[in-house]
Scaffold this motif. Structure first.
Motif, PDB file in Angstrom:
ATOM      1  N   GLN A 104      -4.584  13.728   0.218  1.00  7.81           N
ATOM      2  CA  GLN A 104      -3.453  13.652  -0.337  1.00  7.81           C
ATOM      3  C   GLN A 104      -3.807  14.380  -1.980  1.00  7.81           C
ATOM      4  O   GLN A 104      -2.599  15.059  -2.647  1.00  7.81           O
ATOM      5  CB  GLN A 104      -3.298  12.469  -0.394  1.00  7.81           C
ATOM      6  CG  GLN A 104      -2.830  11.521   0.225  1.00  7.81           C
ATOM      7  CD  GLN A 104      -2.327  10.245   0.283  1.00  7.81           C
ATOM      8  OE1 GLN A 104      -3.186   9.499  -0.480  1.00  7.81           O
ATOM      9  NE2 GLN A 104      -1.552   9.708   1.092  1.00  7.81           N
ATOM     10  N   TRP A 105      -5.008  14.337  -2.608  1.00  9.37           N
ATOM     11  CA  TRP A 105      -5.068  14.890  -3.680  1.00  9.37           C
ATOM     12  C   TRP A 105      -5.789  16.296  -3.608  1.00  9.37           C
ATOM     13  O   TRP A 105      -6.113  16.464  -4.644  1.00  9.37           O
ATOM     14  CB  TRP A 105      -5.927  13.924  -4.772  1.00  9.37           C
ATOM     15  CG  TRP A 105      -5.370  12.217  -4.241  1.00  9.37           C
ATOM     16  CD1 TRP A 105      -6.023  11.527  -3.690  1.00  9.37           C
ATOM     17  CD2 TRP A 105      -4.151  11.730  -4.680  1.00  9.37           C
ATOM     18  NE1 TRP A 105      -5.631   9.990  -3.525  1.00  9.37           N
ATOM     19  CE2 TRP A 105      -4.360  10.477  -4.260  1.00  9.37           C
ATOM     20  CE3 TRP A 105      -2.837  12.321  -4.762  1.00  9.37           C
ATOM     21  CZ2 TRP A 105      -3.597   9.344  -4.074  1.00  9.37           C
ATOM     22  CZ3 TRP A 105      -1.750  11.508  -4.890  1.00  9.37           C
ATOM     23  CH2 TRP A 105      -2.097   9.944  -3.874  1.00  9.37           C
ATOM     24  N   GLN A 106      -5.659  16.392  -2.809  1.00  9.52           N
ATOM     25  CA  GLN A 106      -6.881  17.771  -2.521  1.00  9.52           C
ATOM     26  C   GLN A 106      -8.481  17.776  -2.980  1.00  9.52           C
ATOM     27  O   GLN A 106      -8.443  19.342  -3.777  1.00  9.52           O
ATOM     28  CB  GLN A 106      -5.838  18.896  -3.144  1.00  9.52           C
ATOM     29  CG  GLN A 106      -4.595  19.174  -2.026  1.00  9.52           C
ATOM     30  CD  GLN A 106      -3.807  20.253  -2.888  1.00  9.52           C
ATOM     31  OE1 GLN A 106      -3.906  20.602  -3.733  1.00  9.52           O
ATOM     32  NE2 GLN A 106      -2.588  20.564  -1.877  1.00  9.52           N
ATOM     33  N   VAL A 107      -9.164  16.805  -3.126  1.00  5.44           N
ATOM     34  CA  VAL A 107     -10.013  16.588  -3.731  1.00  5.44           C
ATOM     35  C   VAL A 107     -11.023  16.196  -2.349  1.00  5.44           C
ATOM     36  O   VAL A 107     -10.673  15.376  -2.226  1.00  5.44           O
ATOM     37  CB  VAL A 107     -10.109  15.714  -5.119  1.00  5.44           C
ATOM     38  CG1 VAL A 107     -11.671  15.500  -5.789  1.00  5.44           C
ATOM     39  CG2 VAL A 107      -9.862  17.156  -6.493  1.00  5.44           C
ATOM     40  N   THR A 108     -12.413  16.631  -2.809  1.00  5.02           N
ATOM     41  CA  THR A 108     -13.402  16.789  -2.017  1.00  5.02           C
ATOM     42  C   THR A 108     -14.436  15.621  -2.880  1.00  5.02           C
ATOM     43  O   THR A 108     -15.321  16.153  -3.881  1.00  5.02           O
ATOM     44  CB  THR A 108     -14.104  17.227  -1.157  1.00  5.02           C
ATOM     45  OG1 THR A 108     -12.931  17.855  -0.343  1.00  5.02           O
ATOM     46  CG2 THR A 108     -15.659  16.713  -0.369  1.00  5.02           C
ATOM     47  N   THR A 109     -15.260  14.434  -3.023  1.00  9.58           N
ATOM     48  CA  THR A 109     -15.870  13.716  -3.943  1.00  9.58           C
ATOM     49  C   THR A 109     -17.072  13.444  -3.161  1.00  9.58           C
ATOM     50  O   THR A 109     -16.482  13.122  -1.782  1.00  9.58           O
ATOM     51  CB  THR A 109     -15.135  12.375  -4.285  1.00  9.58           C
ATOM     52  OG1 THR A 109     -14.674  11.545  -3.469  1.00  9.58           O
ATOM     53  CG2 THR A 109     -14.309  12.582  -5.794  1.00  9.58           C
ATOM     54  N   SER A 110     -18.190  13.297  -4.023  1.00  6.09           N
ATOM     55  CA  SER A 110     -19.080  13.053  -2.946  1.00  6.09           C
ATOM     56  C   SER A 110     -20.135  11.799  -3.808  1.00  6.09           C
ATOM     57  O   SER A 110     -20.217  12.103  -5.370  1.00  6.09           O
ATOM     58  CB  SER A 110     -20.215  14.082  -2.942  1.00  6.09           C
ATOM     59  OG  SER A 110     -21.610  13.527  -2.541  1.00  6.09           O
ATOM     60  N   SER A 111     -20.608  11.148  -3.521  1.00  2.01           N
ATOM     61  CA  SER A 111     -21.307   9.837  -4.339  1.00  2.01           C
ATOM     62  C   SER A 111     -23.143   9.300  -3.222  1.00  2.01           C
ATOM     63  O   SER A 111     -23.005   9.417  -2.529  1.00  2.01           O
ATOM     64  CB  SER A 111     -20.907   8.971  -4.505  1.00  2.01           C
ATOM     65  OG  SER A 111     -21.709   7.401  -4.989  1.00  2.01           O
ATOM     66  N   TYR A 140       0.790  -1.279   0.125  1.00  2.00           N
ATOM     67  CA  TYR A 140       0.076  -0.218  -0.062  1.00  2.00           C
ATOM     68  C   TYR A 140       0.987   1.352   0.267  1.00  2.00           C
ATOM     69  O   TYR A 140       0.524   2.393  -0.841  1.00  2.00           O
ATOM     70  CB  TYR A 140      -1.002   0.152   1.254  1.00  2.00           C
ATOM     71  CG  TYR A 140      -1.588   1.200   0.995  1.00  2.00           C
ATOM     72  CD1 TYR A 140      -2.723   0.911   0.633  1.00  2.00           C
ATOM     73  CD2 TYR A 140      -1.137   2.737   2.443  1.00  2.00           C
ATOM     74  CE1 TYR A 140      -3.826   2.433   0.544  1.00  2.00           C
ATOM     75  CE2 TYR A 140      -2.416   3.550   2.259  1.00  2.00           C
ATOM     76  CZ  TYR A 140      -3.358   3.440   1.609  1.00  2.00           C
ATOM     77  OH  TYR A 140      -3.971   4.067   2.067  1.00  2.00           O
ATOM     78  N   GLN A 141       1.327   1.290   1.166  1.00  2.00           N
ATOM     79  CA  GLN A 141       2.847   2.726   0.717  1.00  2.00           C
ATOM     80  C   GLN A 141       3.311   2.855  -0.328  1.00  2.00           C
ATOM     81  O   GLN A 141       3.947   3.413  -0.866  1.00  2.00           O
ATOM     82  CB  GLN A 141       3.168   1.862   1.876  1.00  2.00           C
ATOM     83  CG  GLN A 141       2.980   2.166   3.556  1.00  2.00           C
ATOM     84  CD  GLN A 141       2.544   3.578   3.621  1.00  2.00           C
ATOM     85  OE1 GLN A 141       2.644   4.761   2.977  1.00  2.00           O
ATOM     86  NE2 GLN A 141       1.356   3.542   4.256  1.00  2.00           N
ATOM     87  N   GLU A 142       3.561   1.511  -0.867  1.00  2.00           N
ATOM     88  CA  GLU A 142       4.571   2.109  -2.506  1.00  2.00           C
ATOM     89  C   GLU A 142       3.331   2.427  -3.732  1.00  2.00           C
ATOM     90  O   GLU A 142       3.953   3.217  -4.281  1.00  2.00           O
ATOM     91  CB  GLU A 142       5.393   0.339  -2.991  1.00  2.00           C
ATOM     92  CG  GLU A 142       6.233  -0.318  -1.654  1.00  2.00           C
ATOM     93  CD  GLU A 142       6.602  -1.919  -2.486  1.00  2.00           C
ATOM     94  OE1 GLU A 142       5.764  -2.260  -3.195  1.00  2.00           O
ATOM     95  OE2 GLU A 142       7.729  -2.372  -1.448  1.00  2.00           O
ATOM     96  N   GLU A 143       2.278   1.434  -3.277  1.00  2.00           N
ATOM     97  CA  GLU A 143       1.349   2.193  -4.120  1.00  2.00           C
ATOM     98  C   GLU A 143       1.420   3.656  -4.602  1.00  2.00           C
ATOM     99  O   GLU A 143       1.050   4.684  -5.544  1.00  2.00           O
ATOM    100  CB  GLU A 143      -0.189   1.774  -4.149  1.00  2.00           C
ATOM    101  CG  GLU A 143      -0.444  -0.084  -5.085  1.00  2.00           C
ATOM    102  CD  GLU A 143       0.090  -0.390  -5.883  1.00  2.00           C
ATOM    103  OE1 GLU A 143      -0.466   0.618  -7.037  1.00  2.00           O
ATOM    104  OE2 GLU A 143       0.281  -1.542  -6.638  1.00  2.00           O
ATOM    105  N   VAL A 144       0.799   4.509  -2.988  1.00  2.00           N
ATOM    106  CA  VAL A 144       1.086   5.381  -2.599  1.00  2.00           C
ATOM    107  C   VAL A 144       1.823   6.042  -2.904  1.00  2.00           C
ATOM    108  O   VAL A 144       1.707   7.630  -3.366  1.00  2.00           O
ATOM    109  CB  VAL A 144       0.125   5.670  -0.856  1.00  2.00           C
ATOM    110  CG1 VAL A 144       0.153   7.149  -0.889  1.00  2.00           C
ATOM    111  CG2 VAL A 144      -0.716   4.672  -1.038  1.00  2.00           C
ATOM    112  N   GLY A 145       3.242   6.069  -2.816  1.00  2.00           N
ATOM    113  CA  GLY A 145       3.890   6.490  -3.126  1.00  2.00           C
ATOM    114  C   GLY A 145       4.753   7.317  -4.486  1.00  2.00           C
ATOM    115  O   GLY A 145       4.910   7.835  -4.655  1.00  2.00           O
ATOM    116  N   GLU A 146       3.760   5.772  -5.107  1.00  2.00           N
ATOM    117  CA  GLU A 146       3.981   5.703  -6.648  1.00  2.00           C
ATOM    118  C   GLU A 146       3.016   6.846  -7.020  1.00  2.00           C
ATOM    119  O   GLU A 146       2.988   7.630  -8.072  1.00  2.00           O
ATOM    120  CB  GLU A 146       3.555   4.170  -7.438  1.00  2.00           C
ATOM    121  CG  GLU A 146       3.170   4.310  -8.944  1.00  2.00           C
ATOM    122  CD  GLU A 146       3.585   3.406  -9.617  1.00  2.00           C
ATOM    123  OE1 GLU A 146       3.665   3.108 -10.471  1.00  2.00           O
ATOM    124  OE2 GLU A 146       3.577   2.245  -9.069  1.00  2.00           O
ATOM    125  N   ALA A 147       1.786   6.823  -6.028  1.00  2.00           N
ATOM    126  CA  ALA A 147       0.534   7.872  -6.287  1.00  2.00           C
ATOM    127  C   ALA A 147       1.157   9.398  -6.809  1.00  2.00           C
ATOM    128  O   ALA A 147       0.820  10.298  -7.293  1.00  2.00           O
ATOM    129  CB  ALA A 147      -0.465   7.630  -5.985  1.00  2.00           C
TER     130      ALA A 147
END
Length: 429
Positions: free
Chosen positions: A324-331, A199-206
């Motif tokens: 992390q991405w400075q976005v708020t989403t709603s569904s 998970y940490q690796e994927e987050v680092g890549e992201a």
């Protein structure tokens, strides 16, 4: 003392039964969590690794970690439950050994007395030597009762010996199960550590591709907001249509009743005043709607997932902050990921009220279940049409598979009238 031991044994037996039920329930929960992990594993293998799927992969791995933590937690509870069960069995063994010892001592004393008096060889003489017929009869009854008591004591000793053997075998079994669970917990903890590293690796890549991911999230946010707005509009239109239909039926019924009353009164004139209308009050609801609604609400937590194959929820109902991405989403619903070739399926009996297309969500279907509505989005090939009656589990069409990512995601929503609901608590796990 004997009564106390029997009562104590009964209480332990009841407690042991409750403990066994709890352990079985924990085991079923653990098996479900392991099935979730297996499903997510398959989805991760099928999802192509690129920028577009990074967020989905991170969510899948996050789900995997949550499920794995749940497994470890359930294993801890099972191990604790088995430890408690061991203590209960050990207490039962102590009681049984005490009872067996008492019975053996009592039986041995009776045998010693019998050998001393040699009653076994002189029963007839013992009976006939009574001073009267009544005393001889009493001696006969005594010997008979004594013989039955000795026979019962022997049976009780055998029964207690068998019970003691069975509980000792049960103790050995629980010790074996506990060792197996301890080994399994160690394995699951090692798997959890690997997944947390992954998970940490994927987050680092992201994080390296934050700009691209932020654009993707923003685009998805805009598409989701537009979709939710359109769905709310369609649901409101459908509810209004149902209400108009209900009012029309109510008005026609009222007019028919008025005509019937006029006919029965011998009047041939058309009434100048209009019959009382129900339009100012809540509209009448058809019997079919009432039945469907009641049955639907009665199946909360039992509805099948709206997609076939191995699935995992990658986006949940409500508002979510992606710091992390400075976005708020709603569904207003959930996104369920499955494998290529997955079919969307009806979660309950109902009628297809709309089949429409939305940008970014391909074909979409709304099904009415009384005053409940379900929405299925991102369908490639639709196999139903407006007005069709559908059954629980019936295929509605093929879920769209993104050729670039290899993922199939179904967007699912649940409404009660014009009120949006979180679908998850309604679905069976």
């Amino acid at each position: 003392m004997r009564k106390f031991l029997l009562l104590f044994a009964l209480l332990i037996s009841i407690s042991s039964f409750a403990q066994n039920s709890k352990i079985k329930e924990l085991e079923e929960q653990r098996k479900q969590a392991l099935r979730d992990i297996s499903n997510t594993d398959k989805l991760l293998r099928d999802t192509k690794k690129n920028t577009t799927t990074l967020l989905s992969r991170i969510k899948l791995i996050s789900n995997q970690i949550i499920s794995r933590q749940q497994v470890v937690g359930l294993l801890n509870q099972e191990i604790g439950g088995i430890s408690d069960e061991q203590k209960q069995i050990e207490r039962e063994i102590t009681i049984l050994e005490s009872e067996l010892k008492d019975k053996q001592k009592s039986y041995a004393k009776a045998i010693d007395g019998m050998l001393l008096n040699r009653q076994n060889e002189n029963k007839m003489l013992f009976v006939l030597s009574g001073k009267s017929l009544t005393e001889s009869y009493r001696r006969f009854r005594y010997l008979k009762d004594y013989s039955e008591w000795r026979s019962k004591q022997a049976d009780d000793i055998k029964e207690k010996s068998d019970q003691l053997k069975e509980r000792k075998e049960a103790l050995a079994k629980t010790k074996s199960e506990k060792l197996a669970l301890l080994g399994q917990r160690e394995t699951e903890q090692a798997n959890l550590k690997k997944e947390e590293t992954n998970y940490q690796e994927e987050v680092g890549e992201a994080k390296k591709k934050q700009g691209e991911l932020q654009k993707i999230l923003t685009q998805k946010k805009q598409q989701a907001a537009a979709l939710d707005k359109q769905i709310a509009k369609l649901i409101a239109e459908e509810v209004a249509r149902q209400e108009r239909q209900a009012r029309r039926i109510a008005e026609e019924k009222a007019k028919a009743e008025e005509r019937e009353r006029a006919k029965n009164a011998g009047s041939t004139k058309t009434p100048t005043s209009k019959p009382k209308s129900t339009t100012s009050t809540a509209p009448a609801v058809s019997a079919e709607n009432v039945t469907l609604s009641n049955t639907f609400s009665g199946n909360k937590g039992k509805l099948p997932f709206p997609i076939t194959g191995n699935y995992s929820i990658v986006n949940r109902f409500g508002t979510h902050q992606h710091s992390q991405w400075q976005v708020t989403t709603s569904s207003n619903g959930i996104d369920v990921q499955s494998q290529s070739g997955a079919q969307a399926r009806a979660v309950f009996d109902g009628e297809v009220s709309r089949v429409v297309a939305f940008p970014g969500y391909n074909n979409c279907i709304i099904i009415r279940h009384g005053n409940y509505y379900t929405f299925y989005g991102n369908i490639q090939n639709v196999s139903v049409k407006q007005g069709d009656k559908v059954k629980t589990g019936q295929s509605l069409g093929l879920v769209y598979t993104d050729p670039d990512t290899g993922t199939s995601q179904l967007h699912f929503q649940l409404w009660q009238g014009t009120t949006k609901l979180n679908p998850e608590p309604w679905l069976r796990r």
